[in-house]
Design an enzyme around this catalytic site. Structure first.
Site, mmCIF file in Angstrom:
data_model
loop_
_atom_site.group_PDB
_atom_site.id
_atom_site.type_symbol
_atom_site.label_atom_id
_atom_site.label_comp_id
_atom_site.label_asym_id
_atom_site.label_seq_id
_atom_site.Cartn_x
_atom_site.Cartn_y
_atom_site.Cartn_z
ATOM 1 N N THR A 1 0.880 -1.670 0.059
ATOM 2 C CA THR A 1 -0.155 0.218 -0.026
ATOM 3 C C THR A 1 1.492 1.633 -0.363
ATOM 4 O OG1 THR A 1 -1.247 1.299 1.307
ATOM 5 C CG2 THR A 1 -0.112 -0.318 2.459
ATOM 6 N N ASP A 2 0.694 2.107 -0.655
ATOM 7 C CA ASP A 2 1.363 3.743 -0.228
ATOM 8 C C ASP A 2 1.590 4.583 1.110
ATOM 9 O OD1 ASP A 2 -1.449 4.363 0.113
ATOM 10 O OD2 ASP A 2 -1.381 6.503 -1.342
ATOM 11 N N GLU A 3 0.324 3.765 2.130
ATOM 12 C CA GLU A 3 0.045 4.181 3.534
ATOM 13 C C GLU A 3 1.594 3.714 4.016
ATOM 14 O OE1 GLU A 3 -3.141 2.918 5.851
ATOM 15 O OE2 GLU A 3 -4.635 2.930 3.647
ATOM 16 N N TYR B 1 -1.834 -0.829 11.345
ATOM 17 C CA TYR B 1 -1.566 -0.719 10.095
ATOM 18 C C TYR B 1 -0.564 -0.960 8.708
ATOM 19 C CZ TYR B 1 -3.339 -2.038 4.711
ATOM 20 O OH TYR B 1 -3.557 -2.036 4.160
ATOM 21 N N LYS C 1 2.558 -3.294 7.402
ATOM 22 C CA LYS C 1 2.886 -3.426 6.075
ATOM 23 C C LYS C 1 3.774 -3.711 4.966
ATOM 24 C CE LYS C 1 -0.066 -4.674 2.685
ATOM 25 N NZ LYS C 1 -0.390 -6.146 2.218
HETATM 26 P P1 NAD Z 1 -9.932 -7.053 2.303
HETATM 27 O O1 NAD Z 1 -9.863 -7.033 3.654
HETATM 28 O O2 NAD Z 1 -10.761 -6.858 1.916
HETATM 29 O O3 NAD Z 1 -9.524 -9.122 1.956
HETATM 30 C C1 NAD Z 1 -8.656 -9.221 2.552
HETATM 31 C C2 NAD Z 1 -7.886 -11.049 3.011
HETATM 32 O O4 NAD Z 1 -7.074 -11.453 3.574
HETATM 33 C C3 NAD Z 1 -9.606 -11.709 3.217
HETATM 34 O O5 NAD Z 1 -10.312 -12.937 2.347
HETATM 35 C C4 NAD Z 1 -9.164 -12.226 4.063
HETATM 36 O O6 NAD Z 1 -9.939 -13.517 4.758
HETATM 37 C C5 NAD Z 1 -7.852 -12.562 4.188
HETATM 38 N N1 NAD Z 1 -6.897 -13.133 5.051
HETATM 39 C C6 NAD Z 1 -6.611 -12.305 6.373
HETATM 40 N N2 NAD Z 1 -5.938 -12.927 7.170
HETATM 41 C C7 NAD Z 1 -5.584 -13.579 6.679
HETATM 42 C C8 NAD Z 1 -4.552 -15.124 7.000
HETATM 43 N N3 NAD Z 1 -4.169 -14.772 8.363
HETATM 44 N N4 NAD Z 1 -4.750 -15.675 6.348
HETATM 45 C C9 NAD Z 1 -4.677 -16.104 5.191
HETATM 46 N N5 NAD Z 1 -5.553 -14.895 4.392
HETATM 47 C C10 NAD Z 1 -6.177 -14.228 5.144
HETATM 48 O O7 NAD Z 1 -8.498 -6.592 2.023
HETATM 49 P P2 NAD Z 1 -8.422 -5.888 0.209
HETATM 50 O O8 NAD Z 1 -8.563 -3.890 0.292
HETATM 51 O O9 NAD Z 1 -8.747 -6.512 -0.998
HETATM 52 O O10 NAD Z 1 -6.806 -5.947 0.549
HETATM 53 C C11 NAD Z 1 -6.318 -6.656 -0.030
HETATM 54 C C12 NAD Z 1 -4.597 -6.061 -0.345
HETATM 55 O O11 NAD Z 1 -4.343 -5.178 -0.512
HETATM 56 C C13 NAD Z 1 -3.266 -5.948 1.107
HETATM 57 O O12 NAD Z 1 -2.651 -6.670 1.399
HETATM 58 C C14 NAD Z 1 -4.112 -4.291 1.461
HETATM 59 O O13 NAD Z 1 -2.838 -4.296 1.879
HETATM 60 C C15 NAD Z 1 -3.178 -4.217 -0.070
HETATM 61 N N6 NAD Z 1 -3.947 -2.704 -0.595
HETATM 62 C C16 NAD Z 1 -5.523 -2.338 -0.136
HETATM 63 C C17 NAD Z 1 -5.408 -0.721 -0.489
HETATM 64 C C18 NAD Z 1 -6.901 -0.721 -0.680
HETATM 65 O O14 NAD Z 1 -7.730 0.650 -0.671
HETATM 66 N N7 NAD Z 1 -7.915 -1.746 -0.130
HETATM 67 C C19 NAD Z 1 -4.897 0.115 -1.723
HETATM 68 C C20 NAD Z 1 -3.410 -0.961 -1.921
HETATM 69 C C21 NAD Z 1 -2.913 -2.432 -0.748
HETATM 70 P P1 TYD Z 2 -10.812 4.212 4.249
HETATM 71 O O1 TYD Z 2 -11.466 3.566 3.347
HETATM 72 O O2 TYD Z 2 -11.071 3.102 5.628
HETATM 73 O O3 TYD Z 2 -9.236 3.751 3.648
HETATM 74 P P2 TYD Z 2 -8.200 5.039 4.529
HETATM 75 O O4 TYD Z 2 -8.249 5.408 5.754
HETATM 76 O O5 TYD Z 2 -6.979 3.339 4.161
HETATM 77 O O6 TYD Z 2 -7.508 5.560 3.089
HETATM 78 O O7 TYD Z 2 -11.043 5.554 4.428
HETATM 79 C C1 TYD Z 2 -11.137 6.849 3.591
HETATM 80 C C2 TYD Z 2 -10.809 8.206 4.349
HETATM 81 O O8 TYD Z 2 -12.154 8.448 4.374
HETATM 82 C C3 TYD Z 2 -9.483 8.448 5.482
HETATM 83 O O9 TYD Z 2 -9.383 9.390 5.301
HETATM 84 C C4 TYD Z 2 -10.651 8.155 6.617
HETATM 85 C C5 TYD Z 2 -11.713 8.271 5.993
HETATM 86 N N1 TYD Z 2 -13.490 8.033 6.870
HETATM 87 C C6 TYD Z 2 -14.402 8.386 7.329
HETATM 88 O O10 TYD Z 2 -13.894 9.991 7.382
HETATM 89 N N2 TYD Z 2 -15.377 7.778 8.016
HETATM 90 C C7 TYD Z 2 -15.507 6.471 7.770
HETATM 91 O O11 TYD Z 2 -16.566 5.894 8.058
HETATM 92 C C8 TYD Z 2 -14.693 5.824 7.462
HETATM 93 C C9 TYD Z 2 -15.033 4.729 7.243
HETATM 94 C C10 TYD Z 2 -13.488 6.619 6.602
#
Ligand code: NAD
Ligand code: TYD
Length: 379
Positions: A136-138, A185, A189
């Site tokens: 992630t970019d975080e 988080y 990561k």
């Molecule tokens: P998500 O929470 O929707 O899905 C995570 C999946 O991992 C789930 O299906 C869960 O059951 C599985 N999981 C969790 N713990 C596990 C374990 N111990 N063993 C096996 N499986 C396990 O997450 P997402 O949003 O789809 O993100 C997927 C990946 O992409 C993550 O690594 C996250 O850090 C990265 N990412 C997400 C975003 C975003 O905006 N959602 C952006 C950049 C990177």
């Molecule tokens: P989120 O979807 O949790 O992603 P991330 O924190 O990983 O960027 O949140 C996106 C943005 O929205 C973040 O700045 C937090 C804000 N946010 C709210 O203001 N209210 C909410 O209920 C949630 C879930 C997020």
């Protein structure tokens, strides 16, 4: 590279399900193993359309279980790994950092070690193998909001919006930006990213890392901003905006991320890092207004009808102000860029959640109720 047996971890989650679907459909000659523990965030309903395909197998397992990882990787002769399994929600990490360290750090380490041990036994060793870690970019920390009203973004892509093409600061995350994670988080990561690179630098294992900005689209668990707000608007429930709603995120449609992962898995250079971003910065409150407008229009409500649901709440602890990715390296070297304008992406997304109310209801009631209640009981 001619990968045959591909292990995708976290394939029952949001992004993972899009990656699994893309690979199963696009590569009938590969066998796709979807390994997922099915935590609260994992949902096999996300993959209903491909679950009977002959080139797809679901494996329920915990990535932190080293012996299981050894067995699964060896028994299925895994050549390539795309690792998405993680605990992924910042608010949960603030409440329970240990689960994040266990899964994101120890789980990634177990997967790396199991892959290394199996590949070390092969005559060709690491030839044609790849461990691709999705991050992630975080991990880069937070950027300053030096232009709170936004100025014209310096980046253009074919998907750039004509109405909203803003940057809220002068700095952007590059692949060379120093890691500076703030939340449990992002700290977990960051740590996992370091382990992945260490397995390359120490053992010569072929690894690769990508760092992506916020994704949105179908099948996202409704604890994240966009699906949570769509669902709350539909039910006339308050929309909890953290702080002043001034934080900025860079949004990318999830299928564009999945396309980037496919491209990088096949064409990316081992040991490289690629940033993946939407070139699409939005201040939370502006984004929320777009969501409200879109949902109201599609539900047939008068314009502005649901704005009264906006409720400013106590800010998230350590809330990162701005994320903005410079993904020109990926654009330049591999020719990827977002395909969807944000207006199209958000329209598709809102329609999907409104059309798939059953999917949403399954999560917000019944089997998932406990998780959902736990998360929202302290609001
Ligand atoms: P998500 O929470 O929707 O899905 C995570 C999946 O991992 C789930 O299906 C869960 O059951 C599985 N999981 C969790 N713990 C596990 C374990 N111990 N063993 C096996 N499986 C396990 O997450 P997402 O949003 O789809 O993100 C997927 C990946 O992409 C993550 O690594 C996250 O850090 C990265 N990412 C997400 C975003 C975003 O905006 N959602 C952006 C950049 C990177
Ligand atoms: P989120 O979807 O949790 O992603 P991330 O924190 O990983 O960027 O949140 C996106 C943005 O929205 C973040 O700045 C937090 C804000 N946010 C709210 O203001 N209210 C909410 O209920 C949630 C879930 C997020």
């Amino acid at each position: 590279m001619n990968h045959k047996n591909i292990l995708i971890t976290g394939g029952a989650g949001f992004i993972g399900s899009h990656v699994v679907r893309l690979f199963v459909n696009k590569y009938p000659d590969y066998h796709i193993f979807n390994l997922d523990k099915l935590t609260y965030a994992g949902n096999l309903a996300n993959l209903k359309d491909i679950e009977d395909r002959p080139n797809y197998t679901f494996v329920k397992a915990d990535i932190a279980d080293l012996d299981e990882m050894r067995r699964i990787i060896k028994d299925n002769k895994i050549d390539g790994i795309i690792h998405l399994a993680a605990e992924s929600h910042v608010d949960r990490s603030i409440k329970d950092p240990f689960t994040f360290a266990r899964t994101n750090v120890m789980g990634t380490l177990a997967l790396l070690q199991a892959a290394k041990e199996y590949w070390d036994t092969l005559p060709e060793k690491y030839e044609g193998k790849l461990f691709y870690h999705i991050s992630t970019d975080e991990v880069y920390g937070a950027l300053e909001l030096t232009n709170p009203e936004g100025v014209e973004s310096p980046f253009t892509t074919t998907a750039s919006s004509s109405q909203h093409h803003l940057a809220f600061g002068t700095e952007f995350f590059l692949e060379t930006t120093k890691y500076n994670p703030h939340s449990p988080y992002s700290a977990s990561k960051a740590s996992s990213d370091h382990f992945v690179r260490a397995y390359h630098d120490t053992y010569g294992m072929p690894t690769l890392v990508t760092n992506c900005s916020n994704n949105y689209g179908p099948y996202q668990f409704p604890e994240k901003l966009i699906p949570l707000f769509i669902n709350n608007i539909r039910h006339g429930k308050p929309l909890p905006v953290y702080g002043k709603g001034e934080n900025v995120r860079d949004w990318l449609f999830v299928e564009d991320h999945a396309r980037a992962i496919d491209l990088i898995f096949h064409k990316g250079k081992v040991a490289e890092t690629y940033n993946i971003g939407g070139f699409n910065e939005w201040k939370n409150i502006d984004l929320i207004k777009v969501i409200i407008k879109t949902v109201d229009r599609l539900l047939g409500n008068p314009e502005g009808h649901s704005e009264k649901l906006i409720t400013y709440v106590t800010d998230r602890l350590g809330h990162d102000m701005r994320y903005a990715i410079d993904s020109r390296k990926l654009q330049r070297e591999l020719g990827w860029e977002p395909s969807l304008q944000f207006e199209e992406g958000i329209e598709k997304t809102v329609r999907w959640y409104l059309d798939n109310q059953e999917w949403m209801d399954h999560i917000t009631s019944g089997a998932y109720q406990q998780y959902y209640d736990d998360m929202y009981s302290n609001r």
